[in-house]
Scaffold this motif. Structure first.
Motif, PDB file in Angstrom:
ATOM      1  N   THR A  32      37.163 108.100  94.533  1.00 36.51           N
ATOM      2  CA  THR A  32      35.772 108.146  95.197  1.00 36.51           C
ATOM      3  C   THR A  32      34.743 107.446  94.840  1.00 36.51           C
ATOM      4  O   THR A  32      33.907 106.914  95.647  1.00 36.51           O
ATOM      5  N   ASP A  78      43.080 105.108  96.891  1.00 35.62           N
ATOM      6  CA  ASP A  78      42.607 106.616  97.002  1.00 35.62           C
ATOM      7  C   ASP A  78      43.882 107.064  95.846  1.00 35.62           C
ATOM      8  O   ASP A  78      45.147 106.867  96.012  1.00 35.62           O
ATOM      9  N   SER A  79      43.495 107.744  95.029  1.00 35.93           N
ATOM     10  CA  SER A  79      44.601 108.231  93.990  1.00 35.93           C
ATOM     11  C   SER A  79      45.691 108.987  94.302  1.00 35.93           C
ATOM     12  O   SER A  79      46.869 109.162  94.060  1.00 35.93           O
ATOM     13  N   THR A 110      40.083 111.258  91.418  1.00 37.74           N
ATOM     14  CA  THR A 110      40.337 112.515  90.781  1.00 37.74           C
ATOM     15  C   THR A 110      41.736 113.278  91.301  1.00 37.74           C
ATOM     16  O   THR A 110      42.190 113.945  90.370  1.00 37.74           O
ATOM     17  N   ASP A 111      42.024 112.874  92.119  1.00 33.67           N
ATOM     18  CA  ASP A 111      43.130 113.774  92.786  1.00 33.67           C
ATOM     19  C   ASP A 111      44.465 113.689  91.921  1.00 33.67           C
ATOM     20  O   ASP A 111      45.061 114.816  91.617  1.00 33.67           O
ATOM     21  N   SER A 136      34.841 110.066  90.103  1.00 37.17           N
ATOM     22  CA  SER A 136      33.919 111.175  90.037  1.00 37.17           C
ATOM     23  C   SER A 136      34.114 111.762  91.554  1.00 37.17           C
ATOM     24  O   SER A 136      35.167 111.227  92.366  1.00 37.17           O
TER      25      SER A 136
HETATM   26  N1  LIG Z   1      37.078 112.499  93.762  1.00 40.52           N
HETATM   27  C1  LIG Z   1      38.254 111.736  94.226  1.00 40.52           C
HETATM   28  O1  LIG Z   1      38.412 110.638  93.651  1.00 40.52           O
HETATM   29  C2  LIG Z   1      39.434 112.007  95.456  1.00 40.52           C
HETATM   30  C3  LIG Z   1      40.073 110.723  95.865  1.00 40.52           C
HETATM   31  N2  LIG Z   1      40.716 111.302  97.136  1.00 40.52           N
HETATM   32  C4  LIG Z   1      40.941 110.208  94.979  1.00 40.52           C
HETATM   33  O2  LIG Z   1      41.588 110.778  94.376  1.00 40.52           O
HETATM   34  O3  LIG Z   1      41.054 108.820  95.052  1.00 40.52           O
END
Ligand SMILES: NC(=O)C[C@H](N)C(=O)O
Length: 367
Positions: A32, A78-79, A110-111, A136
């Motif tokens: 993100t 995207d993770s 974050t995922d 983030s």
């Molecule tokens: N806050 C994030 O980074 C969520 C995003 N969907 C990811 O994991 O790439």
């Protein structure tokens, strides 16, 4: 509460004292933090944007900030799209740049950040420099965001402090990577750990909680050349049947290890013969059955209840207080290069401070 000893601990006056700025390698994998909205109003990674922002924003160029290079991966992910091969690629990237930098920052979504941080902790054998994984909840492209300070803090700590660990930096704290979990899909305090205190926290000063930090090593960094994809989860629930178990780990699935998310201290339905038989036959085929827990706190101890004993009798090995993310990544690391028997023993060995039997459960007060 002391700064980490034997390290250059920069104070505001030290920044101004011509202290040579450390040099950090930033590996930008996606997430993100560097996203913008597309024509459908959905966030997607935006190549070049993170680098542009770090060039523009003064926070990254203040006196005392380490210098840094950004390597942007292509494609940015995207993770949720990360796989074990990506973990291996990041570890190998750190290995090939290891001697040229003082520390490393992995910018990540974050995922699945807790999985990557945990995987890196195992893959980076004999790590003696700081590796920080961060990201983030809100992108840098938004007026109010957590990306700027998560990244500033991570680069700063990776540069100035030699902490021989993989940390996960979020909301002014660095957790041990293999102990952190994503607790919130909303809060800027998205990560936490149920077991040990953070390794670093940034309040008015930077505090390194040195009693938690792993010892330095004199051995050279090594990274394995492969990782197993044949590790899976099985979440236990009332009513689970042998057929359900077979669907996940039966012959033909190719599964080599399973992390069973059992109840409480590692308990399961001891009167459910079809369920137990399915586990037992998987064990006979050499599948490693790791028994973790659905709870956040407390140790798995298969000797507490008869329902836990049943899990041990079908070949299950307890995960102590290791998180599900830690169990899965540890087994992916172990199964690539070890027999099932070796992997079982190593799974129940502390390799990177991922659990401390008997000590972790005393953190239950945090509830
Ligand atoms: N806050 C994030 O980074 C969520 C995003 N969907 C990811 O994991 O790439």
């Amino acid at each position: 509460f002391r700064p980490y000893p034997n390290l250059p601990v920069p104070t505001p006056s030290a920044y101004l004292n011509d202290a040579p700025a450390p040099h950090v390698h930033v590996i930008y994998t996606g997430g993100t933090i560097g996203m913008k909205k597309d024509e459908n109003g959905e966030y997607v990674p935006c190549p070049g944007y993170l680098e542009e922002m770090t060039e523009e924003l003064m926070f990254f160029h203040e006196p005392g900030m380490p210098t840094f290079d950004i390597t942007e991966y292509d494609p940015l992910l995207d993770s949720s799209n990360m796989t074990p091969d990506n973990w291996l690629m990041i570890a190998q990237d750190i290995e090939s740049n290891y001697d040229d930098y003082d520390g490393f920052v992995v910018v990540h979504g974050t995922d699945t950040m807790a999985y990557t941080a945990s995987a890196l902790s195992f893959l980076l054998e004999n790590l003696n420099k700081t590796v920080v994984v961060t990201g983030s909840q809100i992108p840098l492209s938004e007026m109010y965001n957590d990306g700027v300070f998560n990244l500033v803090g991570s680069i700063y700590v990776a540069g100035w402090y030699q902490i021989p660990e993989v940390g996960l930096w979020f909301n002014s704290k660095m957790y041990r990577g293999n102990r952190a979990q994503k607790y919130s899909a909303w809060s800027l305090e998205a990560f936490d750990t149920a077991t040990i205190d953070p390794l670093v926290s940034w309040g008015e000063t930077v505090m390194v909680w040195d009693h938690n930090i792993l010892p330095y090593t004199n051995n050279a960094l090594t990274v394995p050349t492969s990782i197993s994809h044949d590790v899976t989860f099985m979440h236990m629930y009332p009513g689970i049947t042998g057929a359900h178990v077979e669907a996940i780990i039966g012959e033909g699935t190719g599964i080599k290890a399973v992390v069973v998310l059992a109840y409480g201290t590692g308990n399961g339905p001891s009167d459910n013969t079809s369920f137990l038989n399915a586990l037992s036959s998987a064990n006979d085929r050499g599948v490693v059955i790791a028994i973790a827990t659905q709870t956040h706190q407390g140790n798995v101890d298969l000797g507490t209840y008869e329902t836990g004993g049943a899990m041990a009798r079908v070949g299950g090995v307890g995960a102590f207080s290791m998180t599900p993310e830690c169990c899965l990544t540890k087994l992916a690391y172990l199964m690539a290069n070890h027999t099932s028997e070796e992997a079982k023993t190593l799974f129940q060995t502390v390799l990177r401070g991922e659990y401390y039997a008997n000590i972790d459960s005393t953190h239950a007060w945090r509830a």
